[in-house]
Structure formats: C-alpha cells, structure tokens
Write an enzyme that holds these catalytic residues in place. Structure first.
Site, PDB file in Angstrom:
ATOM      1  NE  ARG A 158      -4.082   0.491   2.252  1.00 42.29           N
ATOM      2  CZ  ARG A 158      -4.979   0.175   3.189  1.00 42.29           C
ATOM      3  NH1 ARG A 158      -4.656   0.303   4.471  1.00 42.29           N
ATOM      4  NH2 ARG A 158      -6.161  -0.276   2.846  1.00 42.29           N
ATOM      5  CE  LYS A 173       9.617   2.754  12.127  1.00 43.45           C
ATOM      6  NZ  LYS A 173       9.867   1.425  12.766  1.00 43.45           N
ATOM      7  CB  SER A 227      -0.419   3.719  18.049  1.00 43.23           C
ATOM      8  OG  SER A 227       0.796   4.443  18.222  1.00 43.23           O
ATOM      9  CD  GLU A 248      -5.407   2.407   8.516  1.00 46.77           C
ATOM     10  OE1 GLU A 248      -5.985   1.500   9.157  1.00 46.77           O
ATOM     11  OE2 GLU A 248      -4.836   2.209   7.431  1.00 46.77           O
ATOM     12  CB  CYS A 282      -6.973  -0.418  13.090  1.00 48.92           C
ATOM     13  SG  CYS A 282      -6.407  -0.269  11.391  1.00 48.92           S
ATOM     14  CD  GLU A 381      -6.982   0.902  17.828  1.00 43.72           C
ATOM     15  OE1 GLU A 381      -7.192   0.311  16.762  1.00 43.72           O
ATOM     16  OE2 GLU A 381      -5.924   1.506  18.079  1.00 43.72           O
ATOM     17  CD  GLU A 441      -9.230  -1.890   4.246  1.00 43.87           C
ATOM     18  OE1 GLU A 441      -8.023  -1.770   4.506  1.00 43.87           O
ATOM     19  OE2 GLU A 441     -10.067  -2.288   5.074  1.00 43.87           O
TER      20      GLU A 441
END
Length: 482
Positions: A158, A173, A227, A248, A282, A381, A441
C-alpha cells in the site's frame, strides 16, 4: 536466525554501530532474526539516496514504472509460500490469512500498475484570450513510509506501489516487531534491477528513524499506519518542515445489530471480524451494539461461536482459528483491559484470560456482556480477540453511542431494513461503513478515517492522488502567427 541489514541506494548496508533489534516468533518466544537499530544519520543517507534518484525516476514514463510493479507482483506470487510462512513466523497469523495477505499485496501492485495511463491533469478555460490553464499532476517527491506490525506485507504494498507508480521514490521503515517480511520482499525487489535509490529500507525505532523521516526537508510526504501516539509524534515532527502527512491511526469500530438483522449473517461476520489476525486489525469490530429484543439470542450464539474457536502455534497447527498476539506488551494490554471491565461489572460469557499451557502470547477468545459505554473496552482499542457487547433500544441511541469515540475509521451495521441502514449510514461519523458483511476494504475503494483515526487515505484513485501534487501553468500564446 537471520540477520538483516539496511537497503540503501541499491546496496545492503551494514550499520555503522552495534545496536540491534531482536525479532521473536510470538507463538514460541524464540528469537528468529535481528536487524540494526538505525540511526538518524543512516536514515538521512537513505533519504538522500531517494532524493538523488527522484529526478530520473520521476521522468521515467509511467508505463515503464508500471512494468517494475508488475514484475514485483510476479515475484511475490512465485514466492508466495515463502513470504506467507515468514509472515506467520514473525507475526503469528494463521497460514490462510498470511497467504491471503500475500495475494492481496500481489493484487495491489498489479492494480496500481494499471493506473499508469489513467491518472491525468486538466485543462481549464481562462478568463483571458489566447491562454490555456494547465493543471498538471506531478509526483510529490520522496515518500517516507512507516509500516505497522499487523499487516506488514499488505501495508508495504500500500505504501510502495502508488509511490513508485506516480514517480515518487521511497524510504521504508518496517515495524520493529515484524521487519523480516520487509527484508525478504526487498531481496526479491532487488533482483528485478530497480534503479538505485528508488526504494530504500531502514530498520529501527520510530523515535529515531520515523522521527528523522518525518522532519527531513527532502521528504515530500510521510505516510504512516500505526497508533495515535505515534501519529501525533509524526505530525509534530513533520510540522517543522511543513511536510505533508498521510496517517491511519487505528479505530474503535462499532458493529450495530438491529432487531431486523439476519442473526446468522451478523454472528458469522462479527466473529470473523473479531478473530481475524487474532483480533489485531484496526478496521474490524471492536464493540457490538445489539438491540435489546435480540440481545439474548445474539449473545448466546456469538458466545458459542467464540467458544468453538481454536488457538495454537500456526506453524504447527494449520487448522487453528487464532494465533498468538504479537508480543508481551500487547498481551498485557488486552489482559488489563478485560480485568478492568470485569471489575467494573462486565460479565465474562467465555474466555477472559491469557491462554494456559502455551509457549506464546495467546489470549482466549472472549465475549463480555453487561458492558457499559464508559468502560475502556468500549472507548479504547483492545486489539485482541475480545468482543464487548452493549444493548440499545433506538436507532438514535445506537448512532449516538457509536459516534461516542475519538476514532472514526470503520463501522458496520447488520439489518434487513433499508430505513435502518440508511439512517445509520447517514448518521455514523466514520470513513467506512460495511453493511451485512465483514469489515475489509477493497483496493479500488478509499480507505480513510475521520476524527483522530487519521489524515488522508489510501487505495483507489483517491489514494493514488495522495502521492501527487498540483502544478498549474498559465500558457499564453500569440494570435498573430506569421
């Protein structure tokens, strides 16, 4: 045990200092690899390599850049078994999910390659005679990509595929917990002859490597999945150079089950949503709101389903439904949240504790009832195979409760009533709403959150355009041509 080195400017670079990061198999706690703990100077070296490569790479025809993406996809597909096994070993995913993640990454590279001749600029009408206004789309520059540990192969695709397709170069990274897959993917990519500096990998800590990427003046965009605290740190660093951020940052997805829901559909999909990747996703259902008329029936059925879920070492038990959590910190976090909820009055329908007689970081598949809106299992979460259930009476009430969170990534509703569905879709404050299906998705859609779930987004045309900037040209021409 495998030892990895940075990949900078087309070469494997041994770190110039001795700090290392160990990687363990979360199913056994055995050390499986080491990586260097990269320095700020090594990160800057990688950025410089990417910046030096940007000029020629951005001028390479998009169709030629797409050819590299297609070759990457072919290699990933040919080495699917190796990549999937590596992912299972370092992450704890069950084999079927690891294989599916590789398949999705392959699909992603091919999908983005298909955009080579499709993304475009515009020509606008001018207010002046003998003038055209060209709106050109150009690559934004060097992308600093920060990868999470829960989907390290897919998120690699992505970050990398749209960057390279649009003419950007990149420094990646990997997550400290799951860097092995990135190293194995880079070995394959190296073999296709990608020009030096176009794609670089620096291992290390977010506080060093990620921070250096975010504030480097040669970075065009820093793209991070992770996070909220990490995202906040990236934004603060990027503000120093006004660098674009694409973030995100997790979610607290509500799943609404109305009195008109098909309970078979709701139970199956919410079960899958809560157990996929061992609950560490998530976008997937982190809390369930069930209408009081069907709450007893739903709770009974989802509890039986969770009781039947098996867990074990994915490399030894390929039929296990659930593997381990990623590490001790995550196991402690899930345990503490469940204990806190029980102390506050939640009832454990099944599970509720770390799994006994295992070598890794396992938590039992868990259902909690008698949960209230103010509990942390509803507000924060969990990132584990734990399903808290809250009842509701009206659609207005459940929409308000669903929106009562700092996050706004994904949501879902189960109902056979169109009016309930449309009321929810228009009232929910989330980037995505899934209706009568699992929370996953499509690559041609647009994956983006609201509120504190992030900035910008990924996938599809809109995700591709995140990597482009607009250059407007006012073109005057003479009318009296001899």
């Amino acid at each position: 045990m495998t030892t990895f080195t940075h990949y900078i400017n087309g070469n494997w670079m041994t770190s110039n200092h001795h700090d290392t990061i160990t990687v363990e198999n979360p199913a056994t706690k055995e050390t499986i690899a080491t990586t260097p703990s990269g320095t700020a100077e090594e990160t800057r070296q990688a950025v410089q390599a990417a910046r030096s490569a940007f000029g020629s790479w951005s001028q390479t025809p998009a169709s030629e850049r797409a050819g590299y993406l297609s070759r990457i996809a072919d290699l990933f597909e040919q080495n699917k078994d190796h990549l999937a096994r590596t992912l299972t070993e370092e992450n704890g995913k069950v084999p079927a999910l690891s294989e599916a993640e590789v398949d999705t990454a392959v699909d992603y590279f091919r999908y983005m390659a298909g955009w080579a001749r499709k993304y475009e600029g515009e020509i606008l009408n001018s207010d002046r005679s003998n003038e055209n206004i060209f709106v050109m789309k150009k690559p934004i520059g060097v992308i600093g990509g920060i990868i999470p540990w829960n989907f390290p192969i897919f998120i690699f695709a992505r970050k990398v595929a749209p960057a390279l397709l649009t003419g950007c170069t990149a420094v990646i990274k990997p997550a400290q917990a799951t860097p092995v897959t990135a190293g194995e993917m880079m070995k394959l990519i190296h073999s296709i002859g990608l020009p030096e500096g176009v794609l670089n990998i620096v291992y290390g800590k977010g506080s060093t490597v990620g921070n250096t990427l975010a504030k480097h003046e040669s970075i065009g965009m820093v793209s991070m999945t992770g996070s909220k605290p990490a995202g906040t740190a990236v934004m603060e660093a990027a503000a120093q150079t006004m660098t674009k951020v694409n973030l995100e940052l997790g979610g607290k997805a509500p799943a609404i089950v109305t009195k008109h829901a098909d309970l078979d559909t709701a139970v199956e999909n919410i079960y899958q949503s809560r157990t996929i990747n061992n609950g560490q996703a998530c976008t997937n259902a982190e809390r369930v709101y069930v209408h009081e008329d069907v709450a007893e029936a739903f709770t009974k059925r989802i509890t039986e389903k969770m009781k039947q879920a098996t867990y074990g070492n994915p490399l030894q038990d390929s039929d296990a439904d659930i593997g381990p959590l990623v590490g001790q910190e995550q196991l402690d976090s899930v345990t503490n949240m469940v204990n806190e909820a029980v102390k506050a009055g939640a009832f454990v329908e099944t599970g509720g504790t770390p799994a006994e007689n295992t070598d890794g970081y396992y938590f039992e598949p868990t259902v909690l009832s008698n949960v209230t809106q103010d509990m942390n299992v509803i507000q924060q979460e969990i990132f584990g195979p734990v399903l808290p259930i809250v009842t509701f009476q009206t659609m207005d009430e459940v929409i308000e409760k669903s929106n009562d969170t700092e996050y706004g990534l994904s949501s879902s509703i189960f109902s056979e009533n169109m009016h309930e569905i449309m009321k929810a879709v228009n009232g929910l404050e989330f980037g995505e709403t899934f209706v009568n299906r699992e929370n996953f998705e499509a690559i041609q859609g647009f994956h983006a959150g609201r509120k504190q779930s992030g900035i910008g987004g990924a996938d599809g045309r809109h995700g591709l355009e995140e990597h482009l900037e607009t250059h407007v040209v006012y073109m005057q021409y003479k009318d009296d041509i001899q």
